[in-house]
Scaffold this active site. Sequence first.
Site, PDB file in Angstrom:
ATOM      1  N   TYR A 183      31.436 -46.185   4.488  1.00  0.00           N
ATOM      2  CA  TYR A 183      31.165 -45.046   5.580  1.00  0.00           C
ATOM      3  C   TYR A 183      29.624 -44.958   6.058  1.00  0.00           C
ATOM      4  CZ  TYR A 183      28.979 -42.806   1.360  1.00  0.00           C
ATOM      5  OH  TYR A 183      27.882 -42.510   0.392  1.00  0.00           O
ATOM      6  N   LYS A 206      33.419 -49.114 -11.915  1.00  0.00           N
ATOM      7  CA  LYS A 206      34.451 -48.037 -12.060  1.00  0.00           C
ATOM      8  C   LYS A 206      35.414 -48.483 -13.258  1.00  0.00           C
ATOM      9  CE  LYS A 206      34.422 -46.268  -7.348  1.00  0.00           C
ATOM     10  NZ  LYS A 206      35.125 -45.732  -6.093  1.00  0.00           N
ATOM     11  N   ASP A 225      39.155 -40.422  -6.747  1.00  0.00           N
ATOM     12  CA  ASP A 225      39.337 -41.600  -5.766  1.00  0.00           C
ATOM     13  C   ASP A 225      40.752 -41.374  -5.111  1.00  0.00           C
ATOM     14  OD1 ASP A 225      36.675 -42.423  -5.332  1.00  0.00           O
ATOM     15  OD2 ASP A 225      36.965 -44.121  -6.806  1.00  0.00           O
TER      16      ASP A 225
END
Length: 263
Positions: free
Chosen positions: A210, A69, A105
């Site tokens: 997750y 990122k 995000d």
Amino acid sequence: MKLKSFGVFGNPIKHSKSPLIHNACFLTFQKELGFLGHYHPILLPLESHIKSEFLHLGLSGANVTLPFKERAFQICDKIKGIALECGAVNTLVVENDELVGYNTDALGFWLSLGGEGYQSALILGSGGSAKALACELQKQGLKVSVLNRSARGLDFFQRLGCDCFMDPPKSTFDLIINATSASLNNELPLNKEVLKGYFKEGKLAYDLAYGFLTPFLSLAKELETPFQDGKDMLIYQAALSFEKFSASQIPYPKAFEVMRSVF
């Protein structure tokens, strides 16, 4: 019907649910979009040049995940929105022949919290996701602290006005957020006893990972501390990204509904 390609860059990437939820949206909204989009996972070697790969694959847009990122921020022709502040990009879109970078995000995380009255947060880690979260939480009026094992990257958070630590602070926090990659290695991001202390006083333990009960979340569950994984954040940031991919034809709440229905 015209076909357009999209994808998600990461390493590792096989765990990603982004292709599942984005392809559901491209299928659902193909009539409104006027094209059929296909979204696929792209395992990027660590030394790769993101822009070269993007252009070589002929993509119209892409998401960027760990650990790229911050590097994605460097290669854009133009940066828009909160990505300018947080120095990290998770969404790349071709607009007027320019590669434009966004960060979804930040807002995706905030929307996933559901507007609870949190006043303070401890972020574990100092990477691109941590930067986005710190920017958004500061913007929303929370007192933000950042804990990282080394000084690397902490200067950004200091400039932002966060309290920065390399050793665990003796304080209490409403939110304890794991923004490290420890969970992907099935590890705790911090000493177990230290984490226990934070969880006992905290209102929510949040892991950006997750899809499984991470050691971080398992410890919170054991202590009966409310906990949340990164699933809702994933879907919100993806829906916000899809809005960009669709040139704002599909508002993010509509995309969110479709994505939520398949994951």
